[in-house]
Design a protein around this motif. Structure first.
Motif, mmCIF file in Angstrom:
data_model
loop_
_atom_site.group_PDB
_atom_site.id
_atom_site.type_symbol
_atom_site.label_atom_id
_atom_site.label_comp_id
_atom_site.label_asym_id
_atom_site.label_seq_id
_atom_site.Cartn_x
_atom_site.Cartn_y
_atom_site.Cartn_z
ATOM 1 N N TYR A 12 -6.166 13.345 37.930
ATOM 2 C CA TYR A 12 -7.190 14.090 38.674
ATOM 3 C C TYR A 12 -6.975 13.843 40.166
ATOM 4 O O TYR A 12 -7.047 12.699 40.635
ATOM 5 C CB TYR A 12 -8.571 13.614 38.228
ATOM 6 C CG TYR A 12 -9.711 14.079 39.097
ATOM 7 C CD1 TYR A 12 -10.265 15.340 38.934
ATOM 8 C CD2 TYR A 12 -10.236 13.237 40.081
ATOM 9 C CE1 TYR A 12 -11.319 15.767 39.732
ATOM 10 C CE2 TYR A 12 -11.290 13.654 40.876
ATOM 11 C CZ TYR A 12 -11.820 14.923 40.704
ATOM 12 O OH TYR A 12 -12.855 15.339 41.496
ATOM 13 N N ASP A 20 -7.289 11.451 33.598
ATOM 14 C CA ASP A 20 -8.364 12.044 32.810
ATOM 15 C C ASP A 20 -8.616 11.238 31.538
ATOM 16 O O ASP A 20 -7.694 10.757 30.883
ATOM 17 C CB ASP A 20 -8.032 13.507 32.464
ATOM 18 C CG ASP A 20 -7.110 13.658 31.280
ATOM 19 O OD1 ASP A 20 -7.568 14.123 30.227
ATOM 20 O OD2 ASP A 20 -5.920 13.291 31.404
ATOM 21 N N ALA A 49 -12.859 11.265 34.814
ATOM 22 C CA ALA A 49 -12.424 12.653 34.998
ATOM 23 C C ALA A 49 -12.156 13.260 33.630
ATOM 24 O O ALA A 49 -11.594 12.599 32.751
ATOM 25 C CB ALA A 49 -11.165 12.702 35.858
ATOM 26 N N HIS A 50 -12.560 14.511 33.463
ATOM 27 C CA HIS A 50 -12.438 15.129 32.139
ATOM 28 C C HIS A 50 -11.873 16.541 32.263
ATOM 29 O O HIS A 50 -12.434 17.393 32.957
ATOM 30 C CB HIS A 50 -13.803 15.172 31.451
ATOM 31 C CG HIS A 50 -13.766 15.746 30.071
ATOM 32 N ND1 HIS A 50 -12.951 15.236 29.069
ATOM 33 C CD2 HIS A 50 -14.425 16.803 29.521
ATOM 34 C CE1 HIS A 50 -13.130 15.956 27.966
ATOM 35 N NE2 HIS A 50 -14.007 16.915 28.219
ATOM 36 N N ASP A 51 -10.764 16.786 31.595
ATOM 37 C CA ASP A 51 -10.158 18.111 31.543
ATOM 38 C C ASP A 51 -10.700 18.850 30.316
ATOM 39 O O ASP A 51 -10.183 18.693 29.211
ATOM 40 C CB ASP A 51 -8.626 17.991 31.474
ATOM 41 C CG ASP A 51 -7.946 19.329 31.183
ATOM 42 O OD1 ASP A 51 -8.522 20.369 31.565
ATOM 43 O OD2 ASP A 51 -6.850 19.317 30.584
ATOM 44 N N GLU A 107 -10.733 22.101 29.978
ATOM 45 C CA GLU A 107 -10.128 23.428 29.855
ATOM 46 C C GLU A 107 -8.716 23.397 29.281
ATOM 47 O O GLU A 107 -8.093 24.441 29.131
ATOM 48 C CB GLU A 107 -10.120 24.106 31.221
ATOM 49 C CG GLU A 107 -11.519 24.277 31.811
ATOM 50 C CD GLU A 107 -11.462 24.652 33.281
ATOM 51 O OE1 GLU A 107 -10.687 24.004 34.029
ATOM 52 O OE2 GLU A 107 -12.170 25.586 33.677
ATOM 53 N N CYS A 167 -5.762 21.972 30.591
ATOM 54 C CA CYS A 167 -4.841 22.417 31.652
ATOM 55 C C CYS A 167 -3.463 21.763 31.597
ATOM 56 O O CYS A 167 -2.606 22.063 32.423
ATOM 57 C CB CYS A 167 -5.455 22.129 33.023
ATOM 58 S SG CYS A 167 -6.928 23.107 33.374
ATOM 59 N N TRP A 204 -5.905 19.191 38.755
ATOM 60 C CA TRP A 204 -4.971 18.500 37.857
ATOM 61 C C TRP A 204 -3.514 18.661 38.288
ATOM 62 O O TRP A 204 -2.633 18.060 37.689
ATOM 63 C CB TRP A 204 -5.146 19.034 36.433
ATOM 64 C CG TRP A 204 -6.577 19.056 36.001
ATOM 65 C CD1 TRP A 204 -7.365 20.164 35.847
ATOM 66 C CD2 TRP A 204 -7.412 17.939 35.713
ATOM 67 N NE1 TRP A 204 -8.624 19.795 35.469
ATOM 68 C CE2 TRP A 204 -8.691 18.434 35.380
ATOM 69 C CE3 TRP A 204 -7.201 16.557 35.691
ATOM 70 C CZ2 TRP A 204 -9.750 17.609 35.032
ATOM 71 C CZ3 TRP A 204 -8.258 15.728 35.357
ATOM 72 C CH2 TRP A 204 -9.510 16.246 35.033
ATOM 73 N N ARG A 214 -17.448 19.435 38.916
ATOM 74 C CA ARG A 214 -17.632 19.656 37.481
ATOM 75 C C ARG A 214 -16.611 18.929 36.618
ATOM 76 O O ARG A 214 -16.715 18.953 35.391
ATOM 77 C CB ARG A 214 -17.594 21.154 37.171
ATOM 78 C CG ARG A 214 -16.276 21.869 37.499
ATOM 79 C CD ARG A 214 -16.476 23.375 37.443
ATOM 80 N NE ARG A 214 -15.277 24.121 37.766
ATOM 81 C CZ ARG A 214 -14.429 24.611 36.870
ATOM 82 N NH1 ARG A 214 -14.669 24.400 35.586
ATOM 83 N NH2 ARG A 214 -13.359 25.295 37.242
ATOM 84 N N TYR A 215 -15.646 18.281 37.258
ATOM 85 C CA TYR A 215 -14.610 17.584 36.489
ATOM 86 C C TYR A 215 -14.909 16.097 36.326
ATOM 87 O O TYR A 215 -14.335 15.442 35.454
ATOM 88 C CB TYR A 215 -13.240 17.750 37.165
ATOM 89 C CG TYR A 215 -12.869 19.189 37.409
ATOM 90 C CD1 TYR A 215 -12.409 19.996 36.362
ATOM 91 C CD2 TYR A 215 -12.983 19.745 38.680
ATOM 92 C CE1 TYR A 215 -12.067 21.319 36.590
ATOM 93 C CE2 TYR A 215 -12.634 21.073 38.918
ATOM 94 C CZ TYR A 215 -12.189 21.849 37.878
ATOM 95 O OH TYR A 215 -11.857 23.168 38.097
#
Length: 499
Positions: free
Chosen positions: A370, A376, A420-422, A424, A426, A457, A478-479
């Protein structure tokens, strides 16, 4: 086993670790932190490497810390000067007393129940192990294995009767006076060693499988020397730093946009410094500039050593080692008393420690970074990873600044954890160093974190844009997922208990 707790633990007392600690001392003086360093001295890379001529491969105005000016006029500083600069910086900001030398973090496990890291730390001298806990862990370990460099499987290497040395393990009192030396490699280490050893060796040969782009930079910053007569030293430093950062960026962008033109300029610069009959094949890579990192030489010292006959360059492949040297695929024999294998490094993440989350092993090559500073899915862990297309310290400095902002934000809102969180998906197959095609980068693809398809990312490798992202943009987005201590404990209590 003894136990102790710190707000923050920094792994590594090299350029990045000392820089991170200085930022904490300056911006978060209330934080209790400790630095764990496996070596017995400050400096990291600059304490490890002791081969002749060891120097920076970036200009020192941008390689030095932004909060502590490098005020000497030498453009590419030698290793001892850099070690001294790092040590003096640590002393100035009271960092040295926070360092535990000769200790190595072998494992780090995040506990969701305790909301902290537990580190397994081994004392190198006694072999004893202790547990240290911390709220936040920051890795400043660089990206390569300090214990062993990369050494290809050279046929017959055991037959060689002379000395065979890897630069990462340089003998303290190596006598190469009047000796025939062969340096295998064409990267920054090789182009540093050859001119440094040429004056004392009987002859030194740089043996390369393929060429690298090499360009000459002035040994001294004459413009800054002139400006010092007219302006305050602090102004001169700021002007030189800004100028060099822009030059680095311009050169990289130009190489990407006009690769053939930049290639022609680089080769023309080499051509001017070598004899008219010199075979330019030895300095004409098959790839384009900045597909691999460029090599800088001060005042053309490598070209001068070749021109005066003290050094030579051979482009060929090794067939096998022999008792007296190296047999090449072309049939040529290179006789040698000393062979130096400047064949690169072994990439290693987090200094080789075993990372786990609630006891489950965490493989970083399955995670994204991140903003290039966090991983993440891994709570309360920072990752200092400098630039590969500019001075390492530029990114390390602004990453450290970001972490100070993050810690202040967490304190202000009484947050205990951040992750941190992905959400989507990516992730792409390319690693965070995937833009480079160097051998060590390709070998490291299986251990480095992934790139993402979009920000935050994906790495920018652009100092101006990274500075805005890390130092100016709001921390909360938002991440990032934040949680206060109470919320974390409540969620854990609400989970069904096993059995």
């Amino acid at each position: 086993m003894a136990h102790e707790h710190h707000s923050i633990v920094i792994i590594g007392a090299g350029l990045s670790g000392i820089g991170m600690a200085c930022h904490l001392a300056r911006e978060c003086p209330d934080k209790r932190f400790s630095i764990i360093e496996r070596r017995d001295n400050i400096g990291g890379t600059w304490d490890l490497f002791r081969y002749p001529g060891i120097r920076s491969d970036s200009d020192m105005f941008s390689f030095g810390y932004r909060f502590r000016p490098w005020n000497e006029l030498k453009v590419l500083a030698d290793g001892p000067s850099i070690r001294q600069y790092i040590s003096e910086t640590a002393e100035q900001y009271g960092i040295t007393r926070h360092i535990r030398f000769g200790a190595e973090v072998s494992a780090a496990d995040w506990s969701s129940a305790e909301q902290r890291w537990t580190l397994e730390v081994q004392d190198n001298a006694s072999g004893q192990t202790r547990h240290i806990t911390c709220d936040f862990l920051i890795s400043c370990t660089g990206y390569y294995n300090h214990r062993s460099g990369y050494l290809p499987d050279f046929p017959g290497i055991e037959q060689f009767n002379g000395q065979c040395i890897h630069p990462q393990h340089w003998p303290e009192h190596l006598d190469y006076q009047g000796k025939r030396v062969v340096v295998i490699g064409s990267g920054a280490t090789a182009v540093t060693l050859v001119p440094a050893m040429a004056e004392s060796a009987a002859h030194i040969t740089m043996l390369q499988r393929s060429p690298s782009y090499i360009f000459s930079v002035p040994g001294q910053d004459k413009l800054s020397a002139l400006l010092r007569r007219l302006l305050p030293e602090s102004w001169v430093y700021k002007l030189a730093r800004k100028r060099n950062i822009r030059l680095q960026r311009w050169m990289f962008k130009a190489a990407r946009r006009w690769p053939n033109k930049v290639r022609a300029i680089l080769l023309k610069g080499v051509r001017k410094q070598l004899p008219d009959d010199f075979d330019m094949r030895h300095f004409s890579p098959s790839y384009m500039p900045w597909d691999e990192r460029l090599c800088a030489v001060p005042d053309g010292d490598l070209f001068r050593a070749i021109s005066n006959g003290k050094a030579s360059i051979v482009t060929d492949r090794i067939k096998s080692f022999s008792e007296r040297g190296i047999a090449l695929e072309s049939g040529q024999q290179l006789d040698a008393d000393i062979i130096i294998t400047a064949t690169g490094l072994q990439v290693q993440v987090l200094g080789g420690l075993a990372l786990s989350l609630d006891g489950v092993p965490c493989q970083l090559n399955q995670h994204l970074t991140y903003k290039g500073v966090m991983v993440d899915g891994v709570p309360n862990m920072g990752w200092i990873f400098g630039y590969t297309n500019a001075s390492w310290t530029l990114k390390a400095d602004i990453a450290a600044g970001y972490f100070c902002r993050l810690l202040k934000h967490m304190d202000q809102h009484q947050y205990q954890t951040v992750v941190a969180h992905d959400a989507e998906g990516c992730a792409e197959s390319e690693s965070i160093m995937g833009a480079l095609k160097s051998g060590y980068v390709q070998r490291a693809n299986e251990v480095l974190p992934r790139q993402g398809s979009k920000l935050p990312w994906r790495l920018l490798n652009d100092y101006a844009r990274d500075s805005r992202m890390l130092l100016d943009e709001p921390i909360a987005d938002r991440y990032l997922q934040f949680a206060p201590a109470e919320a974390v404990r409540a969620s854990l209590k609400a989970e069904p208990q096993p059995g």
